[in-house]
Design a protein around this motif. Structure first.
Motif, mmCIF file in Angstrom:
data_model
loop_
_atom_site.group_PDB
_atom_site.id
_atom_site.type_symbol
_atom_site.label_atom_id
_atom_site.label_comp_id
_atom_site.label_asym_id
_atom_site.label_seq_id
_atom_site.Cartn_x
_atom_site.Cartn_y
_atom_site.Cartn_z
ATOM 1 N N SER A 167 -59.613 -70.011 -3.266
ATOM 2 C CA SER A 167 -59.783 -70.569 -4.496
ATOM 3 C C SER A 167 -60.576 -71.799 -4.836
ATOM 4 C CB SER A 167 -58.696 -70.684 -5.475
ATOM 5 O OG SER A 167 -58.019 -69.188 -5.469
ATOM 6 N N HIS A 168 -61.626 -71.842 -5.642
ATOM 7 C CA HIS A 168 -61.839 -73.191 -6.179
ATOM 8 C C HIS A 168 -61.437 -73.309 -7.716
ATOM 9 C CE1 HIS A 168 -64.701 -76.663 -6.807
ATOM 10 N NE2 HIS A 168 -65.713 -76.036 -7.411
ATOM 11 N N MET A 169 -60.468 -74.109 -7.652
ATOM 12 C CA MET A 169 -59.633 -74.129 -8.985
ATOM 13 C C MET A 169 -60.519 -74.920 -10.234
ATOM 14 S SD MET A 169 -56.889 -73.035 -8.072
ATOM 15 C CE MET A 169 -55.655 -72.882 -6.830
ATOM 16 N N ARG A 170 -60.426 -74.337 -11.339
ATOM 17 C CA ARG A 170 -61.051 -74.808 -12.577
ATOM 18 C C ARG A 170 -60.747 -76.423 -12.746
ATOM 19 N NH1 ARG A 170 -65.240 -73.447 -16.355
ATOM 20 N NH2 ARG A 170 -64.289 -71.258 -16.185
ATOM 21 N N TYR A 171 -59.516 -76.609 -12.597
ATOM 22 C CA TYR A 171 -59.025 -78.005 -13.122
ATOM 23 C C TYR A 171 -58.743 -78.620 -11.709
ATOM 24 C CZ TYR A 171 -57.960 -76.487 -17.707
ATOM 25 O OH TYR A 171 -58.197 -75.830 -18.983
ATOM 26 N N PRO A 172 -59.111 -79.881 -11.762
ATOM 27 C CA PRO A 172 -59.364 -80.712 -10.545
ATOM 28 C C PRO A 172 -57.765 -81.135 -10.031
ATOM 29 C CG PRO A 172 -59.986 -82.143 -12.254
ATOM 30 C CD PRO A 172 -60.110 -80.724 -12.776
ATOM 31 N N GLU A 173 -56.773 -80.927 -10.820
ATOM 32 C CA GLU A 173 -55.512 -81.258 -10.445
ATOM 33 C C GLU A 173 -54.904 -80.446 -9.542
ATOM 34 O OE1 GLU A 173 -55.766 -82.721 -15.039
ATOM 35 O OE2 GLU A 173 -56.589 -81.271 -13.484
ATOM 36 N N ARG A 174 -55.477 -79.139 -9.532
ATOM 37 C CA ARG A 174 -55.003 -77.982 -8.720
ATOM 38 C C ARG A 174 -55.672 -78.060 -7.198
ATOM 39 N NH1 ARG A 174 -52.706 -72.366 -10.673
ATOM 40 N NH2 ARG A 174 -51.780 -73.195 -8.477
ATOM 41 N N ARG A 175 -57.002 -78.589 -7.180
ATOM 42 C CA ARG A 175 -57.927 -78.442 -6.070
ATOM 43 C C ARG A 175 -57.338 -78.994 -4.694
ATOM 44 N NH1 ARG A 175 -63.055 -80.301 -9.212
ATOM 45 N NH2 ARG A 175 -62.786 -78.433 -11.026
ATOM 46 N N ARG A 176 -56.239 -79.861 -4.946
ATOM 47 C CA ARG A 176 -55.717 -80.333 -3.367
ATOM 48 C C ARG A 176 -54.978 -79.221 -2.848
ATOM 49 N NH1 ARG A 176 -54.869 -85.023 -6.842
ATOM 50 N NH2 ARG A 176 -52.822 -84.091 -7.586
ATOM 51 N N GLU A 177 -54.465 -78.224 -3.499
ATOM 52 C CA GLU A 177 -53.569 -77.207 -2.991
ATOM 53 C C GLU A 177 -54.259 -76.318 -1.715
ATOM 54 O OE1 GLU A 177 -52.334 -74.695 -6.171
ATOM 55 O OE2 GLU A 177 -51.879 -76.144 -7.430
ATOM 56 N N THR A 178 -55.463 -75.985 -2.067
ATOM 57 C CA THR A 178 -56.322 -75.488 -1.149
ATOM 58 C C THR A 178 -56.776 -76.432 0.140
ATOM 59 O OG1 THR A 178 -58.250 -75.781 -2.210
ATOM 60 C CG2 THR A 178 -57.031 -73.786 -2.712
ATOM 61 N N ASP A 179 -56.525 -77.641 -0.129
ATOM 62 C CA ASP A 179 -56.708 -78.330 0.943
ATOM 63 C C ASP A 179 -55.852 -78.351 2.113
ATOM 64 O OD1 ASP A 179 -59.116 -79.640 0.001
ATOM 65 O OD2 ASP A 179 -58.042 -81.274 -0.883
ATOM 66 N N SER A 180 -54.729 -78.079 1.543
ATOM 67 C CA SER A 180 -53.370 -77.837 2.408
ATOM 68 C C SER A 180 -53.352 -76.354 3.081
ATOM 69 C CB SER A 180 -52.125 -78.217 1.979
ATOM 70 O OG SER A 180 -52.058 -79.588 1.842
ATOM 71 N N ALA A 181 -53.511 -75.350 1.979
ATOM 72 C CA ALA A 181 -53.618 -74.059 2.482
ATOM 73 C C ALA A 181 -54.405 -73.580 3.206
ATOM 74 C CB ALA A 181 -53.461 -73.042 1.116
ATOM 75 N N THR A 182 -55.480 -74.218 3.303
ATOM 76 C CA THR A 182 -56.696 -73.725 4.020
ATOM 77 C C THR A 182 -56.210 -73.630 5.492
ATOM 78 O OG1 THR A 182 -58.589 -73.880 2.653
ATOM 79 C CG2 THR A 182 -59.093 -74.111 4.817
ATOM 80 N N PRO A 183 -55.852 -75.073 6.222
ATOM 81 C CA PRO A 183 -55.650 -75.062 7.621
ATOM 82 C C PRO A 183 -54.530 -74.219 7.889
ATOM 83 C CG PRO A 183 -55.075 -77.180 6.258
ATOM 84 C CD PRO A 183 -56.008 -76.269 5.424
ATOM 85 N N TRP A 184 -53.529 -74.057 6.888
ATOM 86 C CA TRP A 184 -52.374 -73.135 7.159
ATOM 87 C C TRP A 184 -52.663 -71.986 7.541
ATOM 88 C CZ3 TRP A 184 -49.795 -68.927 6.016
ATOM 89 C CH2 TRP A 184 -48.672 -68.821 6.292
ATOM 90 N N PHE A 185 -53.643 -71.211 6.641
ATOM 91 C CA PHE A 185 -54.055 -69.776 6.891
ATOM 92 C C PHE A 185 -54.872 -69.957 8.376
ATOM 93 C CE2 PHE A 185 -53.090 -69.333 2.494
ATOM 94 C CZ PHE A 185 -52.418 -68.044 2.627
ATOM 95 N N GLN A 186 -55.593 -70.842 8.419
ATOM 96 C CA GLN A 186 -56.499 -70.817 9.696
ATOM 97 C C GLN A 186 -55.562 -70.917 11.002
ATOM 98 O OE1 GLN A 186 -58.824 -74.245 8.950
ATOM 99 N NE2 GLN A 186 -60.537 -73.170 8.038
ATOM 100 N N ALA A 187 -54.432 -71.519 10.983
ATOM 101 C CA ALA A 187 -53.566 -71.746 11.879
ATOM 102 C C ALA A 187 -52.910 -70.316 12.184
ATOM 103 C CB ALA A 187 -52.578 -72.779 11.715
ATOM 104 N N HIS A 188 -52.974 -69.467 11.205
ATOM 105 C CA HIS A 188 -52.004 -68.264 11.407
ATOM 106 C C HIS A 188 -52.920 -67.129 11.527
ATOM 107 C CE1 HIS A 188 -48.699 -70.826 9.909
ATOM 108 N NE2 HIS A 188 -47.857 -69.909 10.437
ATOM 109 N N GLY A 189 -54.130 -67.169 11.805
ATOM 110 C CA GLY A 189 -55.223 -66.160 12.125
ATOM 111 C C GLY A 189 -55.835 -65.786 11.089
ATOM 112 N N TRP A 190 -56.047 -66.556 9.837
ATOM 113 C CA TRP A 190 -56.938 -66.121 8.883
ATOM 114 C C TRP A 190 -58.187 -66.969 8.918
ATOM 115 C CZ3 TRP A 190 -55.730 -62.512 4.953
ATOM 116 C CH2 TRP A 190 -54.231 -62.050 4.987
#
Length: 302
Positions: A92-115
């Motif tokens: 996701s690319h969140m509408r509100y900047p307050e939520r955009r940090r979430e994908t900064d952490s989720a992205t490497p997690w998914f990558q590390a789990h084969g996504w």
């Protein structure tokens, strides 16, 4: 015989170790009405236990300390299994900047789990997309746009995934994501709240769903009933895991052969999310749940 959803047996969730209300980005949020941390954790663990008890697999991501809304895992990204390429997460690319940090952490997690992770448009500067607006149903990816997801994101999704995208314009401020107004139940049925959409989109949604179970505006907002998930089961009725269920909804679901399973998640309602927001399905498959369309296609209400 009615065919169950092929997806809904595998989810990602984010443990609510830092869940609170620090800002206001929807009508439910009020920093003066904070969730109880211990109760929220207990409710989250009960939801996870219910899902696994019904036979679903649940992956758990850690929550960033500076991202209180990260617990709403549905909005981290759109997960698709893409044979033969493998699992892919459109972040996701969140509408509100307050939520955009979430994908900064989720992205490497998914990558590390084969996504394999991608994003719409030109990476982070592409149009806003929030995955709580997107569902595989029928012959398309049904995507709400307006409050959070931008209309331009629909074109990118259709092209990038090679699927048909059916867009619905959301106009209700309290149902800012489609997952507050639409819940696929099986291949023909869904919970729907037409009041979330403009007239043309409401008509399009009711035409798209052969057997809609209609929620009123009051029911959708007061009970979060559309923000539910279905766990398909082979040797038992498919389970609809819900935060609440109006009487007429329960009667219809049980007549159709579903088992209604209620889970208390009221602490998460304080920030505008419920069962679906807390869970992100990881088993939607291209070519099975999402028919491939050469070059992609966007269909908007007339």
């Amino acid at each position: 015989m009615q065919r169950s959803l092929a997806w809904g047996r595998h989810y990602a969730m984010v443990e609510p170790t830092h869940f609170r209300i620090d800002y206001v980005i929807n009508p439910f949020m009020d920093p003066a009405e904070q969730p109880d941390p211990a109760l929220a954790m207990a409710q989250w663990r009960e939801l996870r236990a219910v899902l696994t008890g019904l036979g679903a697999q649940v992956e758990t991501l850690p929550q960033r300390a500076d991202s209180p809304d990260m617990v709403y895992a549905m909005n981290l990204g759109l997960a698709v299994v893409d044979p033969p390429a493998g699992p892919r997460m459109v972040m996701s690319h969140m509408r509100y900047p307050e939520r955009r940090r979430e994908t900064d952490s989720a992205t490497p997690w998914f990558q590390a789990h084969g996504w394999r992770t991608t994003s719409v448009g030109r990476d982070a500067v592409g149009p806003h997309l929030e995955a709580g607006d997107a569902f595989a149903f029928g012959d398309a990816l049904v995507v709400g746009y307006g409050p959070r997801t931008e209309e331009l994101a629909l074109k990118h999704l259709a092209t990038d995934l090679g699927v048909r995208v059916r867009g619905l314009r959301i106009t209700h401020p309290g149902m800012y994501h489609l997952d507050l107004a639409f819940c696929p139940l099986d291949e023909r049925r869904a919970l729907v709240c037409p009041a979330a959409l403009d007239d043309a989109s409401a008509a399009a949604l009711l035409e798209l769903v052969p057997e809609p179970l209609v929620l009123t505006e009051e029911e959708a907002l007061a009970t979060f009933a559309a923000n539910s998930v279905v766990v398909p089961r082979e040797h038992a009725p498919d389970a609809v895991v819900m935060p609440a269920c109006p009487d007429h909804v329960r009667a219809q679901l049980e007549e159709w052969g579903f088992e209604v399973v209620l889970v208390e998640v009221g602490e998460f309602h304080k920030a505008g999310g419920s069962v679906r927001c807390l869970t992100n399905p990881l088993d939607v498959t291209l070519g099975r749940d999402l028919p491939r369309v050469a070059g992609g296609e966007v269909v908007l209400p007339a």
